[in-house]
Design a protein around this motif. Structure first.
Motif, PDB file in Angstrom:
ATOM      1  N   PRO A  37       0.838  -1.207   0.000  1.00  0.00           N
ATOM      2  CA  PRO A  37       0.000   0.000   0.000  1.00  0.00           C
ATOM      3  C   PRO A  37       0.870   1.253   0.000  1.00  0.00           C
ATOM      4  CG  PRO A  37       0.038  -1.026   2.176  1.00  0.00           C
ATOM      5  CD  PRO A  37       0.727  -1.976   1.252  1.00  0.00           C
ATOM      6  N   ALA A  38       0.315   2.323  -0.496  1.00  0.00           N
ATOM      7  CA  ALA A  38       1.051   3.587  -0.538  1.00  0.00           C
ATOM      8  C   ALA A  38       1.435   4.023   0.870  1.00  0.00           C
ATOM      9  CB  ALA A  38       0.211   4.664  -1.212  1.00  0.00           C
ATOM     10  N   LEU A  39       2.586   4.668   0.966  1.00  0.00           N
ATOM     11  CA  LEU A  39       3.017   5.185   2.256  1.00  0.00           C
ATOM     12  C   LEU A  39       2.053   6.261   2.754  1.00  0.00           C
ATOM     13  CD1 LEU A  39       6.877   5.517   1.799  1.00  0.00           C
ATOM     14  CD2 LEU A  39       5.744   4.260   3.633  1.00  0.00           C
ATOM     15  N   PRO A  40       1.844   6.344   4.061  1.00  0.00           N
ATOM     16  CA  PRO A  40       1.025   7.442   4.588  1.00  0.00           C
ATOM     17  C   PRO A  40       1.646   8.796   4.234  1.00  0.00           C
ATOM     18  CG  PRO A  40       1.475   5.784   6.278  1.00  0.00           C
ATOM     19  CD  PRO A  40       2.351   5.459   5.116  1.00  0.00           C
ATOM     20  N   VAL A  41       0.819   9.745   3.872  1.00  0.00           N
ATOM     21  CA  VAL A  41       1.302  11.088   3.538  1.00  0.00           C
ATOM     22  C   VAL A  41       1.331  11.926   4.809  1.00  0.00           C
ATOM     23  CG1 VAL A  41       0.863  13.175   2.201  1.00  0.00           C
ATOM     24  CG2 VAL A  41       0.395  10.921   1.199  1.00  0.00           C
ATOM     25  N   VAL A  42       2.527  12.380   5.184  1.00  0.00           N
ATOM     26  CA  VAL A  42       2.697  13.208   6.375  1.00  0.00           C
ATOM     27  C   VAL A  42       3.374  14.500   5.919  1.00  0.00           C
ATOM     28  CG1 VAL A  42       3.672  13.373   8.701  1.00  0.00           C
ATOM     29  CG2 VAL A  42       2.910  11.154   7.822  1.00  0.00           C
ATOM     30  N   ASP A  43       2.557  15.484   5.567  1.00  0.00           N
ATOM     31  CA  ASP A  43       3.095  16.741   5.052  1.00  0.00           C
ATOM     32  C   ASP A  43       2.294  17.904   5.619  1.00  0.00           C
ATOM     33  OD1 ASP A  43       0.717  16.576   3.698  1.00  0.00           O
ATOM     34  OD2 ASP A  43       1.588  16.434   1.692  1.00  0.00           O
ATOM     35  N   LEU A  86       8.254   0.459   7.017  1.00  0.00           N
ATOM     36  CA  LEU A  86       6.888   0.904   6.784  1.00  0.00           C
ATOM     37  C   LEU A  86       6.502   0.834   5.305  1.00  0.00           C
ATOM     38  CD1 LEU A  86       4.380   2.112   8.205  1.00  0.00           C
ATOM     39  CD2 LEU A  86       5.330   4.378   7.749  1.00  0.00           C
ATOM     40  N   SER A  87       7.480   0.933   4.408  1.00  0.00           N
ATOM     41  CA  SER A  87       7.205   0.881   2.979  1.00  0.00           C
ATOM     42  C   SER A  87       7.020  -0.543   2.470  1.00  0.00           C
ATOM     43  CB  SER A  87       8.338   1.559   2.201  1.00  0.00           C
ATOM     44  OG  SER A  87       9.526   0.777   2.267  1.00  0.00           O
ATOM     45  N   GLY A  88       7.270  -1.551   3.333  1.00  0.00           N
ATOM     46  CA  GLY A  88       7.183  -2.933   2.906  1.00  0.00           C
ATOM     47  C   GLY A  88       8.481  -3.489   2.377  1.00  0.00           C
ATOM     48  N   GLN A  89       9.587  -2.789   2.609  1.00  0.00           N
ATOM     49  CA  GLN A  89      10.906  -3.278   2.215  1.00  0.00           C
ATOM     50  C   GLN A  89      11.414  -4.247   3.277  1.00  0.00           C
ATOM     51  OE1 GLN A  89      12.606  -2.588  -0.599  1.00  0.00           O
ATOM     52  NE2 GLN A  89      14.294  -3.908   0.015  1.00  0.00           N
ATOM     53  N   PRO A  90      11.698  -5.520   2.920  1.00  0.00           N
ATOM     54  CA  PRO A  90      12.200  -6.466   3.931  1.00  0.00           C
ATOM     55  C   PRO A  90      13.535  -6.019   4.494  1.00  0.00           C
ATOM     56  CG  PRO A  90      12.343  -7.408   1.720  1.00  0.00           C
ATOM     57  CD  PRO A  90      11.568  -6.138   1.592  1.00  0.00           C
ATOM     58  N   LEU A 227      12.286   9.641   7.723  1.00  0.00           N
ATOM     59  CA  LEU A 227      12.638   8.243   7.509  1.00  0.00           C
ATOM     60  C   LEU A 227      11.829   7.618   6.386  1.00  0.00           C
ATOM     61  CD1 LEU A 227      14.629   6.257   8.873  1.00  0.00           C
ATOM     62  CD2 LEU A 227      12.729   5.463  10.282  1.00  0.00           C
ATOM     63  N   PHE A 228      10.552   7.977   6.264  1.00  0.00           N
ATOM     64  CA  PHE A 228       9.696   7.455   5.197  1.00  0.00           C
ATOM     65  C   PHE A 228       9.036   8.591   4.418  1.00  0.00           C
ATOM     66  CE2 PHE A 228       9.754   4.070   8.453  1.00  0.00           C
ATOM     67  CZ  PHE A 228      10.465   3.135   7.708  1.00  0.00           C
ATOM     68  N   GLY A 229       9.800   9.669   4.202  1.00  0.00           N
ATOM     69  CA  GLY A 229       9.345  10.765   3.352  1.00  0.00           C
ATOM     70  C   GLY A 229       8.520  11.825   4.036  1.00  0.00           C
ATOM     71  N   PRO A 253       7.827  12.390  13.865  1.00  0.00           N
ATOM     72  CA  PRO A 253       8.368  11.483  12.846  1.00  0.00           C
ATOM     73  C   PRO A 253       9.895  11.590  12.759  1.00  0.00           C
ATOM     74  CG  PRO A 253       6.409  12.566  12.016  1.00  0.00           C
ATOM     75  CD  PRO A 253       6.714  13.212  13.339  1.00  0.00           C
ATOM     76  N   VAL A 254      10.551  10.436  12.764  1.00  0.00           N
ATOM     77  CA  VAL A 254      12.014  10.412  12.836  1.00  0.00           C
ATOM     78  C   VAL A 254      12.610  11.031  11.577  1.00  0.00           C
ATOM     79  CG1 VAL A 254      14.042   8.920  12.977  1.00  0.00           C
ATOM     80  CG2 VAL A 254      11.997   8.403  14.335  1.00  0.00           C
ATOM     81  N   GLY A 255      13.514  11.967  11.777  1.00  0.00           N
ATOM     82  CA  GLY A 255      14.199  12.652  10.685  1.00  0.00           C
ATOM     83  C   GLY A 255      15.115  13.707  11.270  1.00  0.00           C
ATOM     84  N   LYS A 256      15.557  14.611  10.429  1.00  0.00           N
ATOM     85  CA  LYS A 256      16.392  15.741  10.850  1.00  0.00           C
ATOM     86  C   LYS A 256      15.554  17.007  10.726  1.00  0.00           C
ATOM     87  CE  LYS A 256      20.906  17.894   9.963  1.00  0.00           C
ATOM     88  NZ  LYS A 256      22.117  17.864   9.093  1.00  0.00           N
ATOM     89  N   TYR A 257      15.633  17.880  11.745  1.00  0.00           N
ATOM     90  CA  TYR A 257      14.786  19.068  11.768  1.00  0.00           C
ATOM     91  C   TYR A 257      15.611  20.329  12.020  1.00  0.00           C
ATOM     92  CZ  TYR A 257      10.670  16.034  12.019  1.00  0.00           C
ATOM     93  OH  TYR A 257       9.708  15.096  11.749  1.00  0.00           O
ATOM     94  N   ARG A 258      15.076  21.425  11.500  1.00  0.00           N
ATOM     95  CA  ARG A 258      15.543  22.761  11.860  1.00  0.00           C
ATOM     96  C   ARG A 258      14.621  23.251  12.960  1.00  0.00           C
ATOM     97  NH1 ARG A 258      20.137  25.524  12.021  1.00  0.00           N
ATOM     98  NH2 ARG A 258      19.896  27.765  11.678  1.00  0.00           N
TER      99      ARG A 258
END
Length: 327
Positions: A37-43, A86-90, A227-229, A253-258
């Motif tokens: 399934p498509a990744l959840p959109v978090v924008d 989360l994207s389904g990548q093993p 991590l997942f866009g 959501p895990v990532g890098k932030y300003r």
């Protein structure tokens, strides 16, 4: 024994050996993973307001949807399954540890290149004691916890076998019992966390303390996709008041932030990382905060943890502790 009887015994033994060799299910093939399934959109943007008495905010109150896993049949005496992001990548190299209520027996497995693992289950009631993986995170490497895909972290009896899949998440609630008891703990979520502290101005306080009538405004703007866009920007406004001197921002959501921090009247706030984890990691935590009001931040994993030590049903992120002061 006559010849015909000998032949019958031989045929019976051959049939038994053939059955024994045909029982084990073949190892899942690489192409067992189907469409995802498509990744959840978090924008976009999200804003939150905290009163003077509020201690924390969970900025991602909903959980992420799970990927689609290959089907597996249950096999007696075995616990097996897949690990994916989360994207389904093993995911290869994930560590999964089981322990038993009988003699404290334990067993550990590592996923293969197809994300598959298999553990001979110890006798008795068993539960996972470790579910973790080491993954690149910005310029470093972080041990991250895994979430059971069925959202059930309870133990089970090993006799009948079990199929248990796990997912690497960038946000979402952790174990339900932990979350209900400790909703303000960073370990109750799979996302990252920040903890802000400050002093409150009174007649004898230093000039760096904040006026009780002020409102703090912090903003987290992604410095590139997460991590997942994920690209959502978060703004949190917190009334200072006279009630408490700290607040937490959880499940980011895990990532890098300003990160920017100011009072709502426009005055920039100096940010300083404090606490026992300062300087442990060269890349994680609060960076480039020399100028008041702005800094870069990366979330901090538990120091010294290996994947085989990652606590089940938790993201393994510890809050970055930040002191806010007027320059």
């Amino acid at each position: 024994m006559n010849k015909s009887r000998t032949s019958l015994v031989g045929l019976a033994l051959a049939g038994l050996l053939s059955a024994c060799h045909s029982n084990p299910e073949p190892k899942p093939a690489q192409d067992a993973w189907g469409p995802q399934p498509a990744l959840p959109v978090v924008d976009g943007t999200a804003a939150f307001s905290l009163g003077a008495a509020d201690a924390y905010v969970n900025v991602m109150p909903t959980a992420a949807r799970m990927p689609a896993f290959p089907a597996l049949e249950t096999q007696a005496g075995k616990v097996r399954g897949y690990v994916a992001d989360l994207s389904g990548q093993p995911l290869a190299g994930a560590h999964l540890g089981l322990r038993s209520s009988v003699y404290y027996a334990s067993a550990l497995a590592t996923t293969d290149s197809n994300g598959y693992y298999e553990i001979p289950a110890p006798v008795g009631a068993v539960s996972f004691y470790a579910t973790g993986i080491s993954r690149p995170y910005d310029q470093g490497q972080a041990v991250m916890g895994l979430c059971p895909a069925d959202n059930d972290g309870a133990g089970f009896v090993s006799d009948g076998g079990k199929v248990k899949n796990f997912v690497l998440l960038s946000y979402g609630p952790g174990a339900p019992d932990q979350l209900s008891l400790h909703p303000s703990f960073e370990s109750s979520y799979f996302g990252g966390a920040l903890s802000f502290s400050y002093g409150i101005e009174d007649y004898a306080s230093p000039p760096s303390y904040l006026p009780p009538s002020a409102t703090i405004e912090v903003q987290l703007a992604p410095d590139g996709p997460g991590l997942f866009g994920e690209t959502r920007t978060f703004t949190i406004r917190k009334e200072v008041g006279n009630v408490r001197t700290q607040f937490g921002v959880l499940n980011i959501p895990v990532g890098k932030y300003r990160l920017t921090a100011r009072l709502q009247d426009g005055r920039a706030l100096r940010m300083t990382e404090v606490g026992p984890r300062v300087g442990i990691y060269p890349h994680f935590g609060l960076k480039n905060s020399a100028a008041p009001g702005a800094a870069s931040v990366l979330f901090t994993p538990t120091p010294g943890f290996e994947p085989s030590m990652a606590v089940p049903y938790a993201g393994n992120w510890r809050a970055v502790d930040i002191r806010l002061e007027l320059p």
